[in-house]
Design an enzyme around this catalytic site. Structure first.
Site, mmCIF file in Angstrom:
data_model
loop_
_atom_site.group_PDB
_atom_site.id
_atom_site.type_symbol
_atom_site.label_atom_id
_atom_site.label_comp_id
_atom_site.label_asym_id
_atom_site.label_seq_id
_atom_site.Cartn_x
_atom_site.Cartn_y
_atom_site.Cartn_z
ATOM 1 N N GLY A 224 0.836 -1.183 0.000
ATOM 2 C CA GLY A 224 0.000 0.000 0.000
ATOM 3 C C GLY A 224 0.874 1.238 0.000
ATOM 4 C CG PHE B 84 1.252 5.431 4.250
ATOM 5 C CD1 PHE B 84 1.900 6.344 3.429
ATOM 6 C CD2 PHE B 84 -0.069 5.668 4.590
ATOM 7 C CE1 PHE B 84 1.251 7.470 2.974
ATOM 8 C CE2 PHE B 84 -0.728 6.794 4.139
ATOM 9 C CZ PHE B 84 -0.065 7.696 3.329
ATOM 10 C CE LYS C 1 7.316 -2.239 -0.091
ATOM 11 N NZ LYS C 1 8.342 -2.226 -1.165
ATOM 12 C CB VAL C 2 2.532 -7.677 4.189
ATOM 13 C CG1 VAL C 2 2.719 -8.954 4.997
ATOM 14 C CG2 VAL C 2 1.734 -6.665 4.984
ATOM 15 C CG ASP D 297 -13.179 -3.583 11.717
ATOM 16 O OD1 ASP D 297 -14.341 -3.611 11.254
ATOM 17 O OD2 ASP D 297 -12.175 -3.446 11.004
#
Length: 795
Positions: A69, A71, A73-74, A182
């Site tokens: 993304g 800001f 990353k994985v 959530d």
């Protein structure tokens, strides 16, 4: 970690200008800095020149990008000292404002104090001046959401096994005075043994009796009525309502409350009326009546829910009880001895464990207590970048621990039960036959940031499941019978619809929230812009023509740790689903319309792995992006999923799809499809000869994504697949010996679908199968083309 560390409560109003970070969104309690030794050491043994080129972070060799993304990353990574697979989330702190950083570190802090077998667990935190690295376990089972998309509703026995684990984990959070806020199908993950892992604590917060929270956050279809009314709340009761929605979703495959827009959804939630499917048992219906209660004061507590009759059917002698956190095993002599051989000092090990530092020492200790990765197809542990050289097949046989009675479930795929064989702290015995690499003395730093912090959107980063600290037997798995049932109308929901991902969002101030939720202001929700990291389509179509609409993912404004799966096609184009299939994270090229009956339905923009938080004042400034829902037709039930999936149309998947996209002739480029991999890959027959007959298909444990099985030779199956793809004017590229990357449709008309087809070996069935995996495009479009191809295959 058994004693709860008090958390500073963040002012609920202190969240303006919030910017979400892929799944980490709320507070600044700085994590422990990594020790100097953590400066990216390398594993000396069993490293080839090829693996030497792989970037490192701490003791982790990075392999594939599984989410990206703006800001963060994985990366899928491997711990070089133990060989265990992990997921490393890399967050660029320089892009975050102080409030976002505060929330980010609060989430990390909360994850550190949670120790439950059904909650994701953090292994290590490495912090530098500009970057935060979060090391977590990577789970191979995917989301419950994706499971429902692929297989339809669960039978009540299966749903009960999952729901018991969910309730146990949420109740555990509540007893630690933590509220999740959530809870939804997208935030429930499955590990390799199909056990639940609750993920994404980006909206979680500490609550205290007598102090009210006032942030409206979460996904609207799962939100409690008091949130829509702009009322303050204690905390646990909003999770209880969400659990009711989750239970309904598991059992029916659809949402109890839905609407074409937020106004309609709000009205239905406040009415509290939902349809009871004919196949739902009376006991399940009665449980829903305890969970989905409009008055939060009368809503059942989770302690009461645990005693409910439906919850304990088949578990009469082991009634679900609150989870008792075991004492941490901080002195496993075998693990400590192994760590000493790696170069750690005993005092250093003891200090890290007692202080719960979440540094490289503690992470190594925890990872040694977890089962080593399973390699299929005869892959050797000494290959690649593993530092663990060998692993006897029986190395964990003696490490099975008895699972808590309230979490015990049986595995439906085989006659015998298979227990989880590891524990993070009550560690299994480590066989002496396993050798580990010594920790290097010299530390080298390799910046992994060769790739820019891309604005390429990835499918939601999902959340990495994290190791359980007490043993749990496996939840029911999916067998061949399950695959068949997904095509059965009796086990599928209504036709034509689709289960949609929902946006999680936040209104911070009650006045803003109230304005946003009034009947006349439903359009304010439509002013929310798409998340900064929109996710690519990731749902999996059912195994055959289904009369059931599919679950459309709820998109949250806070991101997930990551979802786990196996490596992907390329760096930057991977995903995390079970079966090692690779997903391409990118903006979906299409706006998804599920049904022709709702052509002008507005849609929620597809959110992202890191979900943007929206505030009341921001709602007024952002452009329209209406909440999507099913057609307001009398023939549609309130709970039916008929949401459209929409992806940002700003780009097609870079590196892969550029060669497949139809170009507009007016743009000065050749019209029609660009050169396909099919054309560039040469004659398939010649390629078959070149690659030799020794190549074998990959072996899969499960048959989830198998459209068809056959006893035909894999090479013959591949030729038949190419023949059918050609007949259906599909472009394809052969990525691996038995793996095809396929494209069909026109990007300019939002009908482009991309998917993988792979010939796989099913050793348990002594058959070969064809695995379908959607990469991008709408679930309905994928289902149509995949079903057509599957039906035409003569296997």
């Amino acid at each position: 970690m058994s004693a709860r560390t008090p958390l500073p409560t963040v002012n609920e109003r202190d969240t303006e200008n919030h910017t979400s970070v892929d799944g980490y969104t709320e507070t600044h309690i700085p994590p422990a800095k990594s020790s100097s030794r953590q400066n990216l050491p390398r594993c000396r043994n069993s490293i080839t020149s090829a693996t030497d080129e792989q970037p490192h972070i701490g003791n982790y060799r990075l392999q594939k990008t599984i989410g990206k993304g703006n800001f963060a990353k994985v990366k899928l990574a491997r711990h070089v000292l133990t060989g265990r697979e992990v997921a490393v989330k890399i967050i660029d702190k320089t892009q975050l404002n102080p409030t976002s950083l505060q929330k980010l570190f609060r989430e990390v802090r909360i994850m550190k104090i949670l120790n439950h077998p059904n909650i994701v667990k953090l292994f290590e935190v490495i912090e530098t001046e500009k970057t935060l690295y979060l090391v977590m376990e990577y789970a191979s089972g995917g989301e419950v959401f994706d499971y429902l998309v692929a297989h339809g509703r669960m039978k009540e026995k299966e749903a009960r096994a999952k729901f018991r684990q969910i309730v146990s984990a949420v109740q555990y959070c509540h007893q630690k005075c933590i509220v999740h806020r959530d809870l939804k199908a997208e935030n429930l993950l499955l590990d390799a043994d199909m056990n639940i892992k609750i993920a994404d604590f980006g909206f979680s917060n500490e609550f205290t009796v007598g102090n009210k929270l006032d942030t409206f956050c979460g996904s609207p279809p799962y939100a409690a009525p008091e949130l829509f009314q702009g009322k303050k709340y204690d905390g646990p009761e909003v999770d209880v309502w969400s659990l009711g929605v989750i239970l309904y979703t598991l059992v029916s495959g659809s949402l109890p409350f839905d609407g074409q827009n937020l106004k309609e959804l709000r009205e239905r939630v406040l009415r509290g009326k939902y349809r009871i499917p004919f196949y739902m048992s009376t006991d399940c219906e009665n449980l829903l009546k305890k969970l989905l209660v409009l008055n939060p004061i009368k809503r059942g507590s989770l302690e009461q829910i645990m005693k409910d009759r439906w919850m304990n059917v088949g578990h009469e002698e082991e009634e679900l009880k609150p989870y008792s956190e075991p004492e941490l095993d901080l002195s496993d002599a075998k693990r400590i001895d192994i760590m000493v051989t790696m170069g750690f000092a005993r005092d250093e090990i003891n200090d890290a464990l007692v202080s719960q530092k979440y540094d490289e020492v503690m992470a190594t200790y925890i990872l040694l207590g977890r089962k080593p990765p399973e390699f299929e197809g005869g892959e050797s542990l000494s290959s690649g970048s593993l530092c663990q050289r060998s692993r006897p097949s029986s190395d964990l046989n003696n490490s099975t621990l008895q699972s808590p009675a309230h979490l015990k479930v049986q595995r439906s795929i085989s006659a015998n039960q298979k227990q989880r064989r590891f524990s993070d702290h009550a560690g299994p015995s480590i066989p002496p036959a396993v050798s580990y690499t010594k920790r290097p003395q010299a530390n080298s730093v390799e910046s992994e940031q060769k790739e820019e912090w891309g604005k390429d959107t990835a499918r939601r980063l999902g959340s990495t499941t994290v190791g359980s600290k007490s043993e749990v037997t496996a939840s029911p798995l999916v067998g061949p019978d399950r695959k068949k049932s997904t095509a059965s109308p009796s086990n599928n929901v209504y036709s034509g619809g689709s289960m949609a991902r929902r946006n999680t969002y936040v209104c911070e101030r009650s006045t803003d929230r109230y304005a946003a939720l009034q009947n006349g202001r439903d359009s304010s929700l439509t002013e929310m812009s798409a998340s900064s990291m929109s996710s690519a389509g990731s749902t999996v179509a059912s195994a055959g023509p289904s009369a059931r609409p599919r679950h459309q993912k709820s998109m949250s404004t806070s991101g997930h740790p990551i979802k786990v799966t196996l490596p992907t096609i390329k760096d930057g184009s991977e995903a995390y689903r079970p079966g090692a299939a690779q997903r391409v994270p990118a903006a979906s090229p299409s706006a998804h319309s599920i049904s022709a009956s709702t052509p002008d339905r507005t849609r929620f923009p597809r959110g992202s792995s890191s979900r943007s938080t929206f505030h009341g004042e921001q709602l007024r400034e952002r452009r329209s992006a209406a909440y999507n829902g099913p057609p307001a037709s009398p023939s549609h039930e309130t709970g039916a999923f008929a949401h459209a999936r929409r992806g940002t149309s700003t780009g097609i998947i870079s590196k892969i799809t550029s060669k497949f996209v139809r170009r507009d002739p007016s743009e000065g480029e050749a019209s029609g499809r660009a050169d396909t991999a099919r054309g560039s890959s040469g004659d398939p027959k010649e390629r078959d000869k070149d690659e030799g007959k020794e190549a074998k298909p990959r072996s899969l444990r499960f048959t989830w994504s198998m459209k068809t099985t056959s006893s035909m030779d894999p090479n013959d199956m591949l030729r038949e697949i190419r023949k059918v793809l050609d007949a259906n004017t599909c472009d394809y590229e052969q990525k691996e010996r038995f793996l095809l990357f396929c494209v069909h449709g026109d990007a300019r008309q939002d009908s482009l679908v991309q998917w993988e087809m792979e010939v796989c070996k099913l050793p348990r069935l002594s058959l070969n199968g064809v695995r379908f995996k959607r990469i991008s495009g709408t679930s309905i479009a994928f289902k149509n083309i995949a079903s057509k191809i599957a039906n035409e295959l003569k296997l």
